[in-house]
Scaffold this motif. Structure first.
Motif, short mmCIF file in Angstrom:
data_model
loop_
_atom_site.label_atom_id
_atom_site.label_comp_id
_atom_site.label_asym_id
_atom_site.label_seq_id
_atom_site.Cartn_x
_atom_site.Cartn_y
_atom_site.Cartn_z
N ALA A 50 0.84 -1.21 0.00
CA ALA A 50 0.00 0.00 0.00
C ALA A 50 0.88 1.26 0.00
N ILE A 51 1.96 1.21 0.76
CA ILE A 51 2.85 2.37 0.84
C ILE A 51 3.67 2.52 -0.44
N GLN A 52 4.18 1.41 -0.96
CA GLN A 52 4.97 1.50 -2.19
C GLN A 52 4.14 1.99 -3.37
N GLU A 53 2.85 1.68 -3.34
CA GLU A 53 2.00 2.05 -4.48
C GLU A 53 1.27 3.37 -4.27
N ASP A 54 1.44 3.99 -3.10
CA ASP A 54 0.76 5.24 -2.78
C ASP A 54 -0.73 5.19 -3.10
N VAL A 55 -1.40 4.17 -2.59
CA VAL A 55 -2.84 4.06 -2.85
C VAL A 55 -3.65 4.93 -1.88
N ASP A 56 -4.88 5.22 -2.27
CA ASP A 56 -5.79 5.96 -1.40
C ASP A 56 -6.58 5.01 -0.52
N ASP B 12 12.97 7.72 1.33
CA ASP B 12 11.59 7.55 1.80
C ASP B 12 10.71 7.00 0.67
N ILE B 13 10.21 5.79 0.89
CA ILE B 13 9.45 5.08 -0.14
C ILE B 13 8.13 5.77 -0.47
N ARG B 14 7.43 6.20 0.56
CA ARG B 14 6.13 6.83 0.31
C ARG B 14 6.31 8.11 -0.49
N ALA B 15 7.37 8.86 -0.15
CA ALA B 15 7.64 10.12 -0.87
C ALA B 15 7.94 9.83 -2.33
N ALA B 16 8.73 8.77 -2.58
CA ALA B 16 9.07 8.42 -3.96
C ALA B 16 7.80 8.07 -4.74
N SER B 17 6.95 7.26 -4.09
CA SER B 17 5.74 6.84 -4.77
C SER B 17 4.79 8.03 -5.00
N ARG B 18 4.72 8.92 -4.01
CA ARG B 18 3.86 10.10 -4.16
C ARG B 18 4.37 11.02 -5.27
N LEU B 19 5.69 11.16 -5.33
CA LEU B 19 6.25 12.02 -6.37
C LEU B 19 5.94 11.44 -7.75
N ILE B 20 6.08 10.12 -7.88
CA ILE B 20 5.74 9.47 -9.15
C ILE B 20 4.27 9.73 -9.47
N ARG B 21 3.45 9.66 -8.43
CA ARG B 21 2.02 9.88 -8.66
C ARG B 21 1.73 11.32 -9.08
N ASN B 22 2.42 12.26 -8.46
CA ASN B 22 2.25 13.65 -8.86
C ASN B 22 2.60 13.84 -10.32
N LEU B 23 3.64 13.13 -10.76
CA LEU B 23 4.04 13.22 -12.17
C LEU B 23 2.97 12.60 -13.06
N GLU B 24 2.45 11.44 -12.64
CA GLU B 24 1.40 10.78 -13.43
C GLU B 24 0.15 11.64 -13.52
N ASP B 25 -0.20 12.26 -12.39
CA ASP B 25 -1.42 13.06 -12.34
C ASP B 25 -1.21 14.48 -12.87
#
Lengths: 132, 324
Positions: A50-56, B12-25
């Motif tokens: 869940a954390i690696q995928e940044d899911v809601d 920080d894994i969550r930060a990396a994933s969030r940043l990727i998501r910001n790029l996708e979105d």
């Protein structure tokens, strides 16, 4: 615009994934990105993914009767890892009397057999608002 | 946004994933964070794994991760699956094969949807690679979505391209066609216990022996290896053949470094990135304005009614927006 990302997982020793697969398909059709991880996962794996995928949202499916342990454990692990903003919901064969404890543990919704797919999608669209 | 890039650099894994998501979105100002990370990139070996749907790419990657972890390398995986052209939704099911690495802090797996991209990857994948690199992963494996003959965008992102094939997908003319079959640095015949594996092996050896692989400047040629990977039904044999593949991928990287071809690949990669960035900063705002102002719709209307042709319209728009 934010796209809703959902992790669908089946914790524990339960091989009945028909429901989870139907949901995955339904969420795809609702425009969500669904990370589907199949059967037999530990709570630790689910929290890490869940954390690696940044899911809601994490949707847990359990038909084996172990929901009382597994669902709260996923919620607890997410809290422990500063990811309590990730919403956890559950589904499966969940007796009415078990629900208060699950809500108490942090689950935000429980869907039992017979729930209309549209109702679940509507719940998500109403309650899951990813921050910009 | 600045804070996000610092957290990525700290692993920080969550930060990396969030940043990727910001790029996708395409969240505004995300590029600020990417700019900050850019200098921290370029040190990882980027391995592309491509092939048809169901060829076994994800399963292969799972074992490849294990092989790299044995060599004490950290691994990032970006796994792409298709977005629905109708609803914009997606089912991202690659990591179902990689579950055993979920809790390993030396492994980061992130699923991406193509979101309309047609080249086998997603638009954000180039930047996502940078994010994974900046988070400190030594090996970055990029898994394309299941591809056909000409989804070859992976060559713009990977240092080493592995094309995964399975027996029974056509004759030797299919094998000499342009596109997918000419981008391989390494061929893998997966499910090599199946009928037709030997025939495919011979065909691939033939094209490998003729291939110049685009990099003709070097005196020291890379001979494209053809690797057979045994059935996963025999886990030990399977792991053994993937270990050999892992060594071969490493050999290719060393070859690129030694022959100075790595800089050619980097040039190709950065050219593609610059193209993307130019596209984003020049054309994207114009398209946005045309769309928001309703002009796009009225232009389409004119085209549908055959009042004007698209080339004249494009010239008119260019005259308005583009100053020499």
């Amino acid at each position: 615009m934010r796209k809703i990302r959902v992790l669908l997982a089946k914790p524990g020793l339960d091989g009945h994934d028909r429901g989870a697969k139907v949901l995955a398909r339904c969420f795809r059709d609702a425009g969500f990105e669904v990370i589907y991880t199949g059967c037999h996962q530990t709570s630790e794996q689910i929290a890490a993914i869940a954390i690696q995928e940044d899911v809601d949202l994490v949707g847990l499916s359990c038909l084996s009767g172990a929901h009382k342990y597994l669902f709260p454990e996923v919620a607890r692990l997410l809290q422990e890892r500063d990811a309590e903003d990730i919403i956890v919901i559950g589904g499966g064969i969940i007796p009415e009397q078990d629900m208060p404890a699950l809500y108490e543990a942090g689950l935000k919704a429980i869907f039992t057999p017979g729930t209309k797919l549209d109702a679940i999608v509507e719940w998500i669209n109403t309650n899951v608002k990813p921050e910009a | 946004m600045e804070e996000l890039s610092k957290r990525v650099l700290a692993g920080d894994i969550r930060a990396a994933s969030r940043l990727i998501r910001n790029l996708e979105d395409q969240i505004p100002d995300t590029y600020v964070a990417i700019k900050e990370l850019f200098t921290a990139t370029g040190n990882s070996h980027i391995v592309g794994i491509t092939g048809a749907p169901g060829a076994g790419k994800s399963t292969l990657i799972d074992e490849l991760i294990a092989a790299y972890r044995k060599k004490e390398k950290t691994v990032g995986v970006l796994a792409v699956d298709p977005t629905s052209p109708f609803t914009g939704g997606a089912i991202l099911g690659d990591r179902i094969r990689m579950l055993r690495h979920a809790e390993d802090s030396g492994v980061f797996v992130r699923s991406l949807a193509t979101r309309g991209s047609m080249g086998g990857l997603s638009k954000a994948v180039g930047e996502a690679i940078h994010v994974v690199e900046a988070s400190g992963k030594e090996k970055v494996i990029v898994e394309t979505c299941g591809v056909g003959q000409q989804e070859v965008d992976i060559i713009n992102h990977a240092h080493t391209v592995v094309v995964v094939l399975v027996p029974g997908m056509g004759d030797d003319v299919q094998a000499i066609k342009a596109g997918l079959m000419e981008i391989a640095d390494i061929f893998v015949i997966n499910k090599a216990d199946r009928d037709g594996a030997n025939k495919l092996y011979q065909e691939l050896l033939n094209i490998a022996s003729l291939s110049r692989n685009g990099d003709t400047a070097s005196s020291e040629q890379w001979t494209i290896p053809v690797m057979k990977v045994e059935s996963i039904a025999e886990p030990l044999k399977f792991a053994e053949s993937v270990n050999l593949l892992c060594d071969k991928i490493e050999e290719h990287y060393q070859y690129l470094v030694k022959s100075k071809l790595l800089s050619n690949r980097l040039r190709r990669k950065t050219t593609a990135e610059l193209n993307e960035a130019l596209w984003g900063s020049i054309l994207q705002p114009i398209l946005q304005e045309l769309n928001d102002g309703g002009e796009m719709e009225s232009m389409v209307e004119k085209l549908v009614n055959k009042e004007i042709d698209p080339y004249t319209l494009a010239e008119q728009v260019a005259q308005r927006y583009v100053k020499k």
